[in-house]
Write a protein that holds these residues in place. Sequence first.
Motif, short mmCIF file in Angstrom:
data_model
loop_
_atom_site.label_atom_id
_atom_site.label_comp_id
_atom_site.label_asym_id
_atom_site.label_seq_id
_atom_site.Cartn_x
_atom_site.Cartn_y
_atom_site.Cartn_z
N GLU A 152 9.72 11.05 -14.72
CA GLU A 152 11.05 10.48 -14.65
C GLU A 152 11.29 9.93 -13.15
OE1 GLU A 152 15.69 11.95 -14.95
OE2 GLU A 152 14.16 13.12 -15.58
N GLU A 153 10.81 10.50 -12.00
CA GLU A 153 10.86 9.97 -10.72
C GLU A 153 10.05 8.65 -10.74
OE1 GLU A 153 10.48 13.04 -11.58
OE2 GLU A 153 11.73 14.31 -10.33
N LEU A 154 8.72 8.58 -11.36
CA LEU A 154 7.85 7.41 -11.49
C LEU A 154 8.76 6.18 -11.90
CD1 LEU A 154 5.37 6.12 -10.83
CD2 LEU A 154 4.56 7.02 -12.83
N SER A 155 9.36 6.85 -13.26
CA SER A 155 10.05 5.41 -14.04
C SER A 155 10.99 4.93 -13.00
CB SER A 155 10.69 6.04 -15.27
OG SER A 155 11.38 5.30 -15.99
N ASP A 156 11.98 5.65 -12.31
CA ASP A 156 13.00 5.30 -11.38
C ASP A 156 12.47 4.53 -10.51
OD1 ASP A 156 14.90 6.45 -13.19
OD2 ASP A 156 15.02 8.31 -11.73
N HIS A 166 0.76 -1.42 0.05
CA HIS A 166 0.07 0.02 0.02
C HIS A 166 0.90 1.34 0.07
CE1 HIS A 166 -3.64 -2.10 0.39
NE2 HIS A 166 -3.22 -2.69 1.46
N ASN A 167 1.91 1.19 0.71
CA ASN A 167 2.85 2.33 0.77
C ASN A 167 3.28 2.57 -0.70
OD1 ASN A 167 2.56 2.81 3.33
ND2 ASN A 167 4.30 1.41 3.83
N HIS A 168 3.68 1.77 -1.48
CA HIS A 168 4.15 1.60 -2.66
C HIS A 168 3.06 2.50 -3.58
CE1 HIS A 168 8.15 -0.36 -1.88
NE2 HIS A 168 7.42 -1.48 -1.77
N MET A 169 1.88 1.85 -3.40
CA MET A 169 0.68 2.32 -4.27
C MET A 169 0.47 3.94 -4.00
SD MET A 169 -0.20 -0.17 -6.29
CE MET A 169 1.69 -0.42 -6.53
N GLN A 170 0.66 4.35 -2.85
CA GLN A 170 0.65 5.46 -2.60
C GLN A 170 1.59 6.65 -3.14
OE1 GLN A 170 0.19 5.78 1.73
NE2 GLN A 170 -1.87 4.82 2.06
N ALA A 171 2.82 6.22 -3.12
CA ALA A 171 3.93 6.73 -3.59
C ALA A 171 3.81 7.07 -5.26
CB ALA A 171 5.35 6.18 -3.30
N ILE A 172 3.21 5.76 -5.83
CA ILE A 172 3.13 5.80 -7.36
C ILE A 172 1.83 6.66 -7.62
CG2 ILE A 172 2.27 4.41 -9.34
CD1 ILE A 172 3.77 2.03 -7.91
N LYS A 173 0.86 6.63 -6.78
CA LYS A 173 -0.14 7.66 -7.32
C LYS A 173 0.24 9.22 -6.97
CE LYS A 173 -3.92 4.44 -6.19
NZ LYS A 173 -4.93 4.10 -5.33
N ALA A 174 1.13 9.41 -5.81
CA ALA A 174 1.55 10.67 -5.68
C ALA A 174 2.31 11.31 -6.80
CB ALA A 174 2.40 10.73 -4.36
N LEU A 175 3.36 10.50 -7.21
CA LEU A 175 4.20 10.77 -8.28
C LEU A 175 3.47 10.96 -9.75
CD1 LEU A 175 7.09 8.33 -7.75
CD2 LEU A 175 7.30 10.90 -7.28
N LEU A 176 2.31 10.11 -9.82
CA LEU A 176 1.42 10.52 -11.20
C LEU A 176 0.80 11.56 -10.88
CD1 LEU A 176 -0.02 6.81 -11.58
CD2 LEU A 176 1.28 8.15 -13.35
N SER A 177 0.28 12.10 -9.85
CA SER A 177 -0.57 13.32 -9.61
C SER A 177 0.38 14.54 -9.85
CB SER A 177 -1.15 13.20 -8.23
OG SER A 177 -0.24 13.27 -7.21
N MET A 178 1.53 14.52 -9.50
CA MET A 178 2.34 15.35 -9.63
C MET A 178 3.12 15.57 -10.93
SD MET A 178 4.11 15.70 -5.76
CE MET A 178 4.82 14.05 -5.83
N GLY A 179 2.80 14.71 -11.83
CA GLY A 179 3.46 14.56 -13.09
C GLY A 179 4.94 14.26 -13.34
N LYS A 180 5.42 13.68 -12.18
CA LYS A 180 6.97 13.38 -12.31
C LYS A 180 7.04 12.05 -12.69
CE LYS A 180 7.83 16.32 -8.13
NZ LYS A 180 8.62 16.30 -6.81
#
Length: 244
Positions: A80-84, A64-78
């Motif tokens: 490159e960071e999401l890919s890493d 769940h922590n990973h999913m939250q981090a992924i959703k946060a990066l998506l919402s911020m449009g990052k």
Amino acid sequence: MNNLITFVLVALASICISVFITILILKRKYDKRLSDFQDSVLKKQRDEVQNIYQTMRAWRHDYHNHMQAIKALLSMGKKEELSDYLDNLEKDLDCIDIAIRTGNVGLDAILSSKVSIARKNLIDVNCTAKVPQELTVSDVHLCAIVGNLMDNAIEACEKMKKDAPNLPRFIRVYIGLFKSQLYISVINSTKERKRRRVSELVTSKLGEHGFGLRRIDKITEKYDGYVNRKNEPGVFATEVMLPL
């Protein structure tokens, strides 16, 4: 004259008894060392498999922590960071995933354990394995053969890290059916840059490694199988054939 004959017979009997007792003691010592070695191997394999499952449980706990981090990066449009982030997750899963499905639960566990260890040590591993549900060889003996082969291959690659760090380190595993027999092949890179006689390499293995090699030979012999070891510059290969 009779006394002399009696003395000689008694002396011979004493010598025979002494020799028998010595052989018995040596055999018991060897059996004890072999038993201790087998126990240590089984404990090591159990600990390795247990470690994999513990790591998997820990990763699932963090899902769940990973999913939250992924959703946060998506919402911020990052992007490159999401890919890493996803790349790092993929590497983490590659190290712990029990993705090897051979048709034998015990073999799945031991192969997954050894492959995980090898990859954590940055050894390139390619593994293809499929076995029939019914085998002549017992699961315990099959895992003992494969476990020892993988341990030796990993050890050889680890020595390269120290003595030949610029050379590629790899292990190639193939287990399948060949001419109505179970065929096991493990090929690994080595630091050897010239051809050496296989007998020379085998006899240089001391301690637990020597027991491991003898264990493979004894189990194969028990099932009327065949062991073939090949040594080429930079590569060592072992083939085991077991009748079905």
